[in-house]
Motif scaffolding. Structure first.
Motif, PDB file in Angstrom:
ATOM      1  N   GLU A 201       0.868  -1.186   0.000  1.00  0.00           N
ATOM      2  CA  GLU A 201       0.000   0.000   0.000  1.00  0.00           C
ATOM      3  C   GLU A 201       0.899   1.229   0.000  1.00  0.00           C
ATOM      4  OE1 GLU A 201      -2.475  -0.399   3.408  1.00  0.00           O
ATOM      5  OE2 GLU A 201      -3.507  -2.151   2.610  1.00  0.00           O
ATOM      6  N   PRO A 202       1.136   1.803  -1.182  1.00  0.00           N
ATOM      7  CA  PRO A 202       2.097   2.919  -1.286  1.00  0.00           C
ATOM      8  C   PRO A 202       1.693   4.161  -0.484  1.00  0.00           C
ATOM      9  CG  PRO A 202       1.514   2.091  -3.459  1.00  0.00           C
ATOM     10  CD  PRO A 202       0.627   1.409  -2.485  1.00  0.00           C
ATOM     11  N   SER A 203       0.389   4.421  -0.371  1.00  0.00           N
ATOM     12  CA  SER A 203      -0.016   5.617   0.369  1.00  0.00           C
ATOM     13  C   SER A 203       0.304   5.468   1.859  1.00  0.00           C
ATOM     14  CB  SER A 203      -1.497   5.899   0.161  1.00  0.00           C
ATOM     15  OG  SER A 203      -2.280   4.834   0.655  1.00  0.00           O
ATOM     16  N   PHE A 204       0.127   4.269   2.411  1.00  0.00           N
ATOM     17  CA  PHE A 204       0.483   4.040   3.809  1.00  0.00           C
ATOM     18  C   PHE A 204       1.986   4.243   4.007  1.00  0.00           C
ATOM     19  CE2 PHE A 204      -3.663   2.478   4.264  1.00  0.00           C
ATOM     20  CZ  PHE A 204      -3.934   2.238   5.591  1.00  0.00           C
ATOM     21  N   PHE A 205       2.768   3.736   3.055  1.00  0.00           N
ATOM     22  CA  PHE A 205       4.217   3.871   3.158  1.00  0.00           C
ATOM     23  C   PHE A 205       4.636   5.340   3.155  1.00  0.00           C
ATOM     24  CE2 PHE A 205       8.378   4.180   1.029  1.00  0.00           C
ATOM     25  CZ  PHE A 205       9.144   3.568   2.002  1.00  0.00           C
ATOM     26  N   ARG A 206       4.056   6.123   2.227  1.00  0.00           N
ATOM     27  CA  ARG A 206       4.407   7.550   2.138  1.00  0.00           C
ATOM     28  C   ARG A 206       4.025   8.311   3.398  1.00  0.00           C
ATOM     29  NH1 ARG A 206       1.581   7.665  -3.013  1.00  0.00           N
ATOM     30  NH2 ARG A 206       2.939   6.608  -4.457  1.00  0.00           N
ATOM     31  N   TYR A 207       2.802   8.081   3.891  1.00  0.00           N
ATOM     32  CA  TYR A 207       2.368   8.783   5.103  1.00  0.00           C
ATOM     33  C   TYR A 207       3.164   8.330   6.328  1.00  0.00           C
ATOM     34  CZ  TYR A 207      -1.534  10.784   2.537  1.00  0.00           C
ATOM     35  OH  TYR A 207      -2.292  11.478   1.645  1.00  0.00           O
ATOM     36  N   GLY A 208       3.549   7.075   6.360  1.00  0.00           N
ATOM     37  CA  GLY A 208       4.385   6.591   7.455  1.00  0.00           C
ATOM     38  C   GLY A 208       5.748   7.245   7.470  1.00  0.00           C
ATOM     39  N   ILE A 209       6.352   7.353   6.297  1.00  0.00           N
ATOM     40  CA  ILE A 209       7.661   8.016   6.199  1.00  0.00           C
ATOM     41  C   ILE A 209       7.527   9.489   6.570  1.00  0.00           C
ATOM     42  CG2 ILE A 209       9.495   8.705   4.590  1.00  0.00           C
ATOM     43  CD1 ILE A 209       9.597   5.789   5.507  1.00  0.00           C
ATOM     44  N   ALA A 210       6.443  10.136   6.144  1.00  0.00           N
ATOM     45  CA  ALA A 210       6.222  11.539   6.506  1.00  0.00           C
ATOM     46  C   ALA A 210       6.074  11.684   8.022  1.00  0.00           C
ATOM     47  CB  ALA A 210       4.988  12.082   5.793  1.00  0.00           C
ATOM     48  N   GLY A 211       5.393  10.735   8.659  1.00  0.00           N
ATOM     49  CA  GLY A 211       5.264  10.751  10.116  1.00  0.00           C
ATOM     50  C   GLY A 211       6.594  10.572  10.816  1.00  0.00           C
ATOM     51  N   VAL A 212       7.420   9.682  10.291  1.00  0.00           N
ATOM     52  CA  VAL A 212       8.747   9.465  10.877  1.00  0.00           C
ATOM     53  C   VAL A 212       9.592  10.726  10.754  1.00  0.00           C
ATOM     54  CG1 VAL A 212      10.916   8.191  10.632  1.00  0.00           C
ATOM     55  CG2 VAL A 212       8.740   6.984  10.534  1.00  0.00           C
ATOM     56  N   VAL A 213       9.638  11.295   9.569  1.00  0.00           N
ATOM     57  CA  VAL A 213      10.453  12.493   9.342  1.00  0.00           C
ATOM     58  C   VAL A 213       9.939  13.659  10.191  1.00  0.00           C
ATOM     59  CG1 VAL A 213      11.097  14.215   7.612  1.00  0.00           C
ATOM     60  CG2 VAL A 213      11.222  11.794   7.057  1.00  0.00           C
ATOM     61  N   GLY A 214       8.625  13.866  10.208  1.00  0.00           N
ATOM     62  CA  GLY A 214       8.059  14.957  10.995  1.00  0.00           C
ATOM     63  C   GLY A 214       8.271  14.768  12.484  1.00  0.00           C
ATOM     64  N   GLY A 215       8.072  13.555  12.974  1.00  0.00           N
ATOM     65  CA  GLY A 215       8.256  13.285  14.395  1.00  0.00           C
ATOM     66  C   GLY A 215       9.693  13.462  14.841  1.00  0.00           C
ATOM     67  N   VAL A 216      10.624  12.948  14.065  1.00  0.00           N
ATOM     68  CA  VAL A 216      12.040  13.084  14.426  1.00  0.00           C
ATOM     69  C   VAL A 216      12.477  14.540  14.340  1.00  0.00           C
ATOM     70  CG1 VAL A 216      14.382  12.485  13.686  1.00  0.00           C
ATOM     71  CG2 VAL A 216      12.635  10.717  13.847  1.00  0.00           C
ATOM     72  N   ALA A 217      12.010  15.253  13.317  1.00  0.00           N
ATOM     73  CA  ALA A 217      12.384  16.664  13.176  1.00  0.00           C
ATOM     74  C   ALA A 217      11.861  17.494  14.351  1.00  0.00           C
ATOM     75  CB  ALA A 217      11.858  17.216  11.858  1.00  0.00           C
ATOM     76  N   CYS A 218      10.621  17.266  14.757  1.00  0.00           N
ATOM     77  CA  CYS A 218      10.065  18.000  15.905  1.00  0.00           C
ATOM     78  C   CYS A 218      10.793  17.642  17.191  1.00  0.00           C
ATOM     79  CB  CYS A 218       8.574  17.712  16.047  1.00  0.00           C
ATOM     80  SG  CYS A 218       7.577  18.512  14.798  1.00  0.00           S
ATOM     81  N   PHE A 219      11.105  16.367  17.366  1.00  0.00           N
ATOM     82  CA  PHE A 219      11.821  15.919  18.559  1.00  0.00           C
ATOM     83  C   PHE A 219      13.185  16.599  18.663  1.00  0.00           C
ATOM     84  CE2 PHE A 219      14.864  12.849  20.356  1.00  0.00           C
ATOM     85  CZ  PHE A 219      14.352  12.755  21.637  1.00  0.00           C
TER      86      PHE A 219
END
Length: 98
Positions: A68-86
């Protein structure tokens, strides 16, 4: 006094109802500054950012496993956003902004 903004003419001398007065806005800004300058607020928001990143890892793995490519993209966006905010929240605490 009249001012034209985006093809609308506003009459600045006329009394208009306001939902947020200047006092309310100032109070909200001061409250948010107090939250973000305290180390407790930064730690809370950085902990939330870590859980967003962990959730993003789980969602991206699900996207890879079930093709499911959309899940993969949103998951990567969540990882990048979460790590950047942290990182941003903890670096601003370390720089002496607290």
């Amino acid at each position: 006094m009249r001012r034209t903004i985006a093809a609308r003419t506003l009459d600045l001398d006329q009394e208009r109802p306001r939902l947020l007065t200047d006092d309310v806005v100032t109070t909200l800004i001061i409250a948010l500054e107090d939250i973000m300058t305290s180390s407790d607020g930064r730690m809370l928001f950085s902990a939330i950012a870590v859980f967003v990143a962990l959730g993003g890892i789980g969602v991206s793995i699900r996207g890879l496993l079930f093709d499911e490519p959309s899940f993969f993209r949103y998951g990567i966006a969540g990882v990048v956003g979460g790590v950047a905010c942290f990182v941003w929240l903890l670096n601003s605490a370390r720089d002496g902004n607290s």
